[in-house]
Every structure is written in C-alpha cells, then in structure tokens.
Scaffold this motif. Structure first.
Motif, short mmCIF file in Angstrom:
data_model
loop_
_atom_site.label_atom_id
_atom_site.label_comp_id
_atom_site.label_asym_id
_atom_site.label_seq_id
_atom_site.Cartn_x
_atom_site.Cartn_y
_atom_site.Cartn_z
N ALA A 59 0.09 -0.99 -0.06
CA ALA A 59 0.38 0.45 0.18
C ALA A 59 0.49 1.47 -0.22
O ALA A 59 0.62 2.58 -0.64
N VAL A 60 1.89 1.47 0.74
CA VAL A 60 3.00 1.95 1.00
C VAL A 60 3.44 2.58 -0.42
O VAL A 60 3.48 4.08 -1.15
N GLY A 61 4.09 1.50 -1.05
CA GLY A 61 5.09 1.24 -2.07
C GLY A 61 3.99 2.80 -3.55
O GLY A 61 3.65 2.78 -4.08
N LEU A 65 3.95 5.23 -5.69
CA LEU A 65 4.21 5.61 -6.95
C LEU A 65 2.56 6.45 -7.87
O LEU A 65 3.08 7.49 -8.62
N SER A 66 1.64 6.37 -7.17
CA SER A 66 0.44 7.31 -7.27
C SER A 66 0.83 8.87 -7.15
O SER A 66 -0.03 9.95 -7.96
N GLN A 67 1.43 8.75 -6.36
CA GLN A 67 1.94 9.87 -6.02
C GLN A 67 2.82 11.68 -6.74
O GLN A 67 3.08 12.62 -6.91
N ALA A 68 3.43 10.29 -7.58
CA ALA A 68 4.73 11.18 -8.40
C ALA A 68 4.33 11.79 -9.71
O ALA A 68 2.70 11.29 -10.00
N VAL A 74 12.88 10.03 -12.91
CA VAL A 74 13.47 10.57 -11.73
C VAL A 74 14.89 9.03 -12.07
O VAL A 74 16.27 9.55 -11.89
N ILE A 75 15.51 8.15 -13.11
CA ILE A 75 16.06 7.57 -13.18
C ILE A 75 17.19 7.71 -14.37
O ILE A 75 18.00 7.64 -14.27
N PHE A 76 16.09 8.10 -15.64
CA PHE A 76 17.27 9.48 -16.76
C PHE A 76 16.93 10.74 -16.63
O PHE A 76 16.26 11.56 -17.18
N SER A 77 17.52 11.11 -15.65
CA SER A 77 17.50 12.75 -15.47
C SER A 77 18.62 13.34 -16.14
O SER A 77 19.13 14.64 -16.21
N GLY A 78 19.79 12.88 -17.09
CA GLY A 78 20.95 13.26 -17.38
C GLY A 78 20.56 14.09 -18.74
O GLY A 78 18.86 13.86 -18.85
#
Length: 95
Positions: A59-61, A65-68, A74-78
């Motif tokens: 539930a926390v995960g 994820l729904s709040q992002a 985030v992963i490809f921030s370059g």
C-alpha cells in the motif's frame, strides 16, 4: 557440610514424598493439547502479521508511485540523446 546421615534422611524424605504422588493418566494428553493449541495460535498470528506487513508495504509503495509526477524522470534525469537522422547512421556490415 552435610553429615552422612543427613543424606540418608533426605533420601528417605524424598521417597516418602514421591510415594504419595499419584500420576494423573490424562495429564500429559491435556498438557500436550495445550502446547499444540498455543503453537497453532502463534503460527496463525505470525502468518497474519506477515500478511499485514506485506499489505502495508504494498500500500505504501502504490501510494508513493501514485503521488509521483509522471513528467519527471528520476531514472533518466541526464540530458536526452536524440536519435541521429537516418541518413547519418553509420552501419557496420551488410544492411
């Protein structure tokens, strides 16, 4: 220090006490049933606790994820590398 006669008197007292004890034939069966019941209850509570922790973590995960923001990466921030035009592609070997 004990005297040699004290050991013998103590042994006689314990023998007299032990001879007055009557064994209950169903005592072990009742005690064993109690142990099994407590063991079953502990296992059930542990399974419920594990399920609750797993559900809470999911539930926390999912909430995180729904709040992002879907537009942030985030992963490809370059810097973004754009593909080269098709006429500028260098190829090695046969097309």
């Amino acid at each position: 220090m004990t005297t040699p006669g004290a050991d013998e008197r103590l042994r006689e007292a314990f023998d007299a006490l032990a001879s007055g004890v009557r064994a209950d034939p169903g005592a072990y069966r009742r005690a064993s049933a109690g142990w099994r019941r407590r063991h079953r209850r502990r296992r059930l509570l542990l399974a419920i606790l594990a399920a609750l922790v797993f559900t809470a973590a999911d539930a926390v995960g999912l909430w995180a994820l729904s709040q992002a923001d879907p537009n942030t990466h985030v992963i490809f921030s370059g810097p973004v590398n754009r593909p080269v035009a098709p006429d500028q592609v260098d190829r090695i070997g046969q097309p």
